[in-house]
Design an enzyme around this catalytic site. Sequence first.
Site, short mmCIF file in Angstrom:
data_model
loop_
_atom_site.label_atom_id
_atom_site.label_comp_id
_atom_site.label_asym_id
_atom_site.label_seq_id
_atom_site.Cartn_x
_atom_site.Cartn_y
_atom_site.Cartn_z
N CYS A 101 -10.68 -0.80 3.50
CA CYS A 101 -10.06 -0.90 4.82
C CYS A 101 -9.53 0.46 5.26
CB CYS A 101 -8.92 -1.92 4.78
SG CYS A 101 -9.54 -3.61 4.77
N ARG B 242 0.82 -1.23 0.00
CA ARG B 242 0.00 0.00 0.00
C ARG B 242 0.85 1.27 0.00
NH1 ARG B 242 -2.96 -3.88 -0.45
NH2 ARG B 242 -5.04 -4.07 0.47
N1 EPU Z 1 -11.37 -10.79 10.53
C1 EPU Z 1 -12.11 -10.86 11.68
N2 EPU Z 1 -13.11 -9.94 11.87
C2 EPU Z 1 -13.35 -8.95 10.96
C3 EPU Z 1 -12.58 -8.89 9.79
C4 EPU Z 1 -11.60 -9.84 9.59
O1 EPU Z 1 -11.90 -11.70 12.53
O2 EPU Z 1 -14.26 -8.15 11.20
C5 EPU Z 1 -10.32 -11.81 10.31
C6 EPU Z 1 -10.69 -12.71 9.14
O3 EPU Z 1 -11.49 -13.77 9.55
C7 EPU Z 1 -9.32 -13.15 8.67
C8 EPU Z 1 -8.43 -11.94 8.98
O4 EPU Z 1 -9.12 -11.17 9.94
O5 EPU Z 1 -8.87 -14.22 9.42
C9 EPU Z 1 -8.11 -11.10 7.74
O6 EPU Z 1 -9.33 -10.62 7.19
P1 EPU Z 1 -9.58 -10.52 5.62
O7 EPU Z 1 -9.28 -11.83 4.97
O8 EPU Z 1 -10.91 -9.91 5.43
O9 EPU Z 1 -8.45 -9.57 5.09
P2 EPU Z 1 -7.95 -8.19 5.63
O10 EPU Z 1 -6.51 -8.37 6.03
O11 EPU Z 1 -8.86 -7.59 6.64
C10 EPU Z 1 -6.93 -7.41 3.36
C11 EPU Z 1 -6.86 -6.08 2.69
C12 EPU Z 1 -8.13 -5.84 1.91
C13 EPU Z 1 -8.32 -6.95 0.88
C14 EPU Z 1 -8.39 -8.28 1.63
C15 EPU Z 1 -8.44 -9.45 0.69
C16 EPU Z 1 -5.58 -4.50 4.04
C17 EPU Z 1 -5.62 -3.42 5.07
N3 EPU Z 1 -6.75 -5.05 3.71
O12 EPU Z 1 -8.00 -7.32 4.32
O13 EPU Z 1 -7.94 -4.62 1.20
O14 EPU Z 1 -9.52 -6.75 0.15
O15 EPU Z 1 -7.19 -8.43 2.43
O16 EPU Z 1 -7.20 -9.65 0.10
O17 EPU Z 1 -4.50 -4.84 3.54
C18 EPU Z 1 -8.28 -2.27 1.24
O18 EPU Z 1 -7.08 -2.17 0.96
O19 EPU Z 1 -9.01 -1.26 1.38
C19 EPU Z 1 -8.83 -3.58 1.42
C20 EPU Z 1 -10.10 -3.77 1.74
#
Ligand code: EPU
Length: 302
Positions: free
Chosen positions: A226, A177
């Site tokens: 995010c 990012r």
């Molecule tokens: N989780 C929770 N509760 C929540 C949300 C997530 O427990 O409310 C847990 C999920 O179960 C999972 C872990 O946290 O075990 C990671 O969650 P997720 O797979 O949704 O991915 P993320 O790390 O929250 C990242 C990117 C997203 C991208 C997704 C999919 C960042 C900050 N976020 O989210 O990017 O869509 O992976 O690859 O890097 C963005 O950049 O705006 C964005 C949404």
Amino acid sequence: MRIENSQLAAALPKLGVELLPCTSLADYTHFGIGGTADLLRIRDRQAIPELVRLLHREGIPFRLLGGGSNLLVADGDLPWVVLQLAPLASAVRIEGNTAWVDAAADLGATVTQCARANLGGMEGLIGVPGSVGGALRMNAGAYGTQIGSFVREVEIFRSARGQIETLRNDAIRFDYRHTSFDPDDMMLAVKLELLSKPFQEILQGIRICNEKRRASQPLNQKSAGCIFKNPPGASAGRMIDALGLKGFRVGDAMVSDRHANFFVNAGAATCADMLRLMDAVREKVRYAYGIELEEEVIIWKA
Ligand code: EPU
């Protein structure tokens, strides 16, 4: 900020620039939040050096707006004019394994258009909202794919030198990012090198990513994706969720009850509400985990 100099206003159409006076940026951001400013829509990319020279001459500060999908804009009268590239009728030109894409093109539409030409690799980016220019600046990514991996060349307007330049990928750093572009560089176009893949196979990958996203993210609410970056080795969403903060709100700014790292505008949230919510959550995470969350969303403070 308003353009009050009539000579400047008269020069804009000659440069292929359309002036939209006193525009609410709430209508141009996915958050639906933001104050007002004159908006200049740029059709002719080659006119940018002259436009910027005129704005500098008149002492008018400006900001460049992409697709407005990852942006939180201050409330009230904004102290700059806002520039935006108007979309071009044909934004993608494909030559063999490469695609030249205009920065104003929608990222998802670009992924699909390349797929139709049997060019894949970017499937993970399908649901990332916003423009190709914004995606480049942030090195947008999802599901293990980041746009930076496909970049071969970028055409930018270098504000520091007042000219349009082409940078090769070895002159650009793409991190999580984050990129090495100067803050005032304007993305104009990119040359992407993609993988030869049959359309149906790419489509299958696209469907899988769309399903994953639909299952975990609040796609039909006003958000900027995010709000915080994931700290090394940790998940911002998981930490905020574990603190029981889903649904926590300041005014109409609310932690999504679907994904805790998505903050949503649940009605008529202001930028001030959203910033207060971010501070409150950051404080709770700092207290509970000793981790300082860094925002992922771009903030235009007045
Ligand atoms: N989780 C929770 N509760 C929540 C949300 C997530 O427990 O409310 C847990 C999920 O179960 C999972 C872990 O946290 O075990 C990671 O969650 P997720 O797979 O949704 O991915 P993320 O790390 O929250 C990242 C990117 C997203 C991208 C997704 C999919 C960042 C900050 N976020 O989210 O990017 O869509 O992976 O690859 O890097 C963005 O950049 O705006 C964005 C949404």
